[in-house]
Scaffold this motif. Structure first.
Motif, PDB file in Angstrom:
ATOM      1  N   SER A 192       0.968  -1.229  -0.101  1.00  0.00           N
ATOM      2  CA  SER A 192       0.039   0.027  -0.052  1.00  0.00           C
ATOM      3  C   SER A 192       0.853   1.287   0.187  1.00  0.00           C
ATOM      4  O   SER A 192       0.562   2.248  -0.561  1.00  0.00           O
ATOM      5  N   VAL A 193       1.906   1.110   0.723  1.00  0.00           N
ATOM      6  CA  VAL A 193       2.835   2.260   0.552  1.00  0.00           C
ATOM      7  C   VAL A 193       3.492   2.542  -0.668  1.00  0.00           C
ATOM      8  O   VAL A 193       3.548   3.792  -1.360  1.00  0.00           O
ATOM      9  N   PHE A 194       3.691   1.335  -1.581  1.00  0.00           N
ATOM     10  CA  PHE A 194       4.133   1.854  -2.920  1.00  0.00           C
ATOM     11  C   PHE A 194       3.101   1.930  -3.620  1.00  0.00           C
ATOM     12  O   PHE A 194       3.435   3.049  -4.598  1.00  0.00           O
ATOM     13  N   GLU A 195       1.886   1.770  -3.472  1.00  0.00           N
ATOM     14  CA  GLU A 195       0.723   2.381  -4.062  1.00  0.00           C
ATOM     15  C   GLU A 195       0.515   3.754  -4.196  1.00  0.00           C
ATOM     16  O   GLU A 195       0.155   4.514  -5.097  1.00  0.00           O
ATOM     17  N   GLY A 196       0.681   4.277  -2.952  1.00  0.00           N
ATOM     18  CA  GLY A 196       0.331   5.604  -2.475  1.00  0.00           C
ATOM     19  C   GLY A 196       1.500   6.476  -3.120  1.00  0.00           C
ATOM     20  O   GLY A 196       1.319   7.588  -3.576  1.00  0.00           O
ATOM     21  N   GLY A 217       9.492   3.027 -16.370  1.00  0.00           N
ATOM     22  CA  GLY A 217       8.009   2.364 -16.588  1.00  0.00           C
ATOM     23  C   GLY A 217       8.207   1.032 -15.825  1.00  0.00           C
ATOM     24  O   GLY A 217       8.178  -0.052 -16.403  1.00  0.00           O
ATOM     25  N   ASN A 218       8.372   1.132 -14.367  1.00  0.00           N
ATOM     26  CA  ASN A 218       8.522  -0.170 -13.750  1.00  0.00           C
ATOM     27  C   ASN A 218       7.329  -0.875 -13.417  1.00  0.00           C
ATOM     28  O   ASN A 218       6.143  -0.375 -13.414  1.00  0.00           O
ATOM     29  N   GLU A 219       7.219  -2.135 -13.100  1.00  0.00           N
ATOM     30  CA  GLU A 219       6.262  -2.978 -12.658  1.00  0.00           C
ATOM     31  C   GLU A 219       5.844  -2.693 -11.070  1.00  0.00           C
ATOM     32  O   GLU A 219       4.794  -2.663 -10.660  1.00  0.00           O
ATOM     33  N   PHE A 220       7.056  -2.570 -10.366  1.00  0.00           N
ATOM     34  CA  PHE A 220       6.705  -2.364  -8.911  1.00  0.00           C
ATOM     35  C   PHE A 220       7.558  -1.034  -8.223  1.00  0.00           C
ATOM     36  O   PHE A 220       7.176  -0.235  -7.674  1.00  0.00           O
ATOM     37  N   GLU A 314      15.338   6.218  -6.543  1.00  0.00           N
ATOM     38  CA  GLU A 314      14.569   5.033  -6.492  1.00  0.00           C
ATOM     39  C   GLU A 314      13.957   4.557  -5.159  1.00  0.00           C
ATOM     40  O   GLU A 314      14.600   4.641  -4.244  1.00  0.00           O
ATOM     41  N   LEU A 315      12.669   4.041  -5.093  1.00  0.00           N
ATOM     42  CA  LEU A 315      12.000   3.522  -3.978  1.00  0.00           C
ATOM     43  C   LEU A 315      11.693   1.927  -4.406  1.00  0.00           C
ATOM     44  O   LEU A 315      11.374   1.573  -5.377  1.00  0.00           O
ATOM     45  N   SER A 316      12.311   1.177  -3.478  1.00  0.00           N
ATOM     46  CA  SER A 316      12.312  -0.460  -3.411  1.00  0.00           C
ATOM     47  C   SER A 316      12.059  -0.666  -2.255  1.00  0.00           C
ATOM     48  O   SER A 316      12.046  -0.256  -1.165  1.00  0.00           O
ATOM     49  N   ALA A 317      11.490  -2.375  -2.139  1.00  0.00           N
ATOM     50  CA  ALA A 317      11.624  -2.899  -1.006  1.00  0.00           C
ATOM     51  C   ALA A 317      12.890  -3.568  -0.466  1.00  0.00           C
ATOM     52  O   ALA A 317      13.497  -4.354  -1.359  1.00  0.00           O
ATOM     53  N   VAL A 318      12.895  -3.572   1.075  1.00  0.00           N
ATOM     54  CA  VAL A 318      14.264  -4.195   1.496  1.00  0.00           C
ATOM     55  C   VAL A 318      14.335  -5.714   1.060  1.00  0.00           C
ATOM     56  O   VAL A 318      15.065  -6.268   0.858  1.00  0.00           O
TER      57      VAL A 318
END
Length: 406
Positions: A192-196, A217-220, A314-318
């Motif tokens: 949800s954080v990434f969606e926001g 144009g990333n997927e995530f 860039e924002l990514s997940a740990v």
């Protein structure tokens, strides 16, 4: 010492440099539709055959040493033998970053050199799978790899792409495992954080950045890239400003409070000295890390904000990184006892290098212009640092290592 003695003999008693030059000519310059060119190509090929036969007759294991002379310089061959002595294993998968590793804007016009593509094909034909490991989008990587290496190889079942720095893995020819969307395993809070952030990144982009950056144009992952040449002064300016904007947006999405932006700045400045330097240079106010509420801190702990100088914010997940992506790719490829070659230049590549070193799962190499943290890792293991644009030297070394291990 017997193998070292044989290598000394090969490179002292035979003109190995001439053999290698002839092999390169045959491999990289196929005959054209010209009788003169064809005649010259055939003459070189005949000479190469004679040179190799001369070596074959001189050694008990002649085929091995003829191919060593044809593919590796003296230094590359001895480096390969040192690696064999240390590890006693051949490389059974290539894990390769692309930008500024296989290709370099400074030396190769940002194209993967023909020699590198040929060596990759040769190693592939020796049953060494190839894993491209990149921060780029899947469609972009798949397109230029098909162009460079051919549709048949890319769709052979022995080729995989870890894309967006580990958010997904694409391995054609493996049925339901062909595409693994690793980000789908993240819990609802992180997603949800990434969606926001993704929903607000362009809508809330400051006027000073409009027209100067674009959303990859990333997927995530959420990645802002400059609309200027990577590495330029203009790119540096807009990416520095984009980093601050990304932090503020993340803070507001996570907390929905005015304090969110200063908390995000404080947390990520504390965890990354480069981010701290950018915030300081821009005079961006940061709060105290001690003031961050526990629940907000725990959310930040699961999200990575990455800064690539004059290249990207860039924002990514740990939980999703190149190392996790490589593990998934190797699982799909059926490599349960990996000994990889990892080649890369950035902080995200270091995670794979550490994974390889910690479990004795392979060796790592990096170009001389890599980030300092990558160079520290590579120099602390086997010191496989190569010149900008010369990835071929490491691939020749691996080719030699595998010849010596067979």
């Amino acid at each position: 010492m017997e193998r070292y003695d044989l290598l000394y003999r090969l490179y002292e008693e035979f003109d190995a440099e001439s053999v290698r030059e002839s092999q390169d000519f045959i491999d990289l310059l196929p005959p054209l539709d010209s009788s003169v060119a064809l005649s010259h190509w055939q003459a070189v090929n005949d000479e190469l055959t004679e040179q190799k036969d001369h070596i074959r007759r001189a050694f008990a294991d002649g085929d091995r040493y003829a191919e060593l002379a044809a593919h590796a310089t003296r230094d590359e061959a001895f480096t390969a033998l040192d690696l064999y002595t240390k590890y006693g294993r051949s490389v059974n998968a290539l894990v390769l970053d692309v930008d500024e590793t296989l290709r370099s804007a400074g030396r190769t016009d940002n194209e993967i050199p023909r020699e590198v593509l040929h060596l990759l094909t040769e190693l592939y034909e020796l049953d060494v799978p190839i894993v491209i490991c990149t921060g780029q989008t899947l469609e972009n990587v798949k397109g230029f790899m098909i162009q460079g290496m051919g549709n048949t190889l890319v769709h052979s079942g022995n080729f995989s792409i870890v894309y967006e720095a580990g958010t997904g893995v694409f391995t054609p020819g493996h049925g339901s495992d062909t595409k693994r969307l690793l980000y789908e395993s993240l819990d609802e809070t992180v997603q949800s954080v990434f969606e926001g952030v993704r929903g607000g990144v362009m809508r809330e982009l400051p006027e000073s950045l409009r027209g100067d950056v674009h959303l990859q144009g990333n997927e995530f992952n959420v990645t802002l890239k400059p609309n200027f040449e990577t590495g330029s002064d203009e790119a540096e300016r807009v990416i520095d400003e984009s980093l601050v904007f990304m932090l503020d947006l993340l803070g507001s999405v996570v907390t929905d409070r005015e304090d969110g932006s200063t908390w995000a700045r404080a947390y990520y400045a504390d965890s990354d000295s480069e981010i701290a330097g950018v915030l300081d240079a821009l005079g961006a106010e940061t709060g105290s890390i001690a003031e961050i509420p526990d629940d907000v801190y725990e959310t930040f702990e699961r999200i990575t904000v990455a800064y690539y100088h004059a290249d990207a914010a860039e924002l990514s997940a740990v939980a999703l990184n190149k190392a996790a992506g490589v593990e998934a790719a190797l699982d799909v490829l059926g490599i349960d006892d990996p000994f990889i070659l990892m080649m890369g230049d950035s902080k995200s590549d270091r995670k794979v290098m550490e994974w390889a070193a910690d479990g004795k799962r392979g060796i790592s190499a990096a170009p001389e212009h890599s980030s300092e943290t990558v160079l520290e890792q590579v120099r602390s293991t086997d010191d496989l640092v190569f010149d900008r644009g010369d990835a071929a030297s490491i691939l020749r070394t691996v080719y030699a290592l595998n010849l010596l291990t067979d």
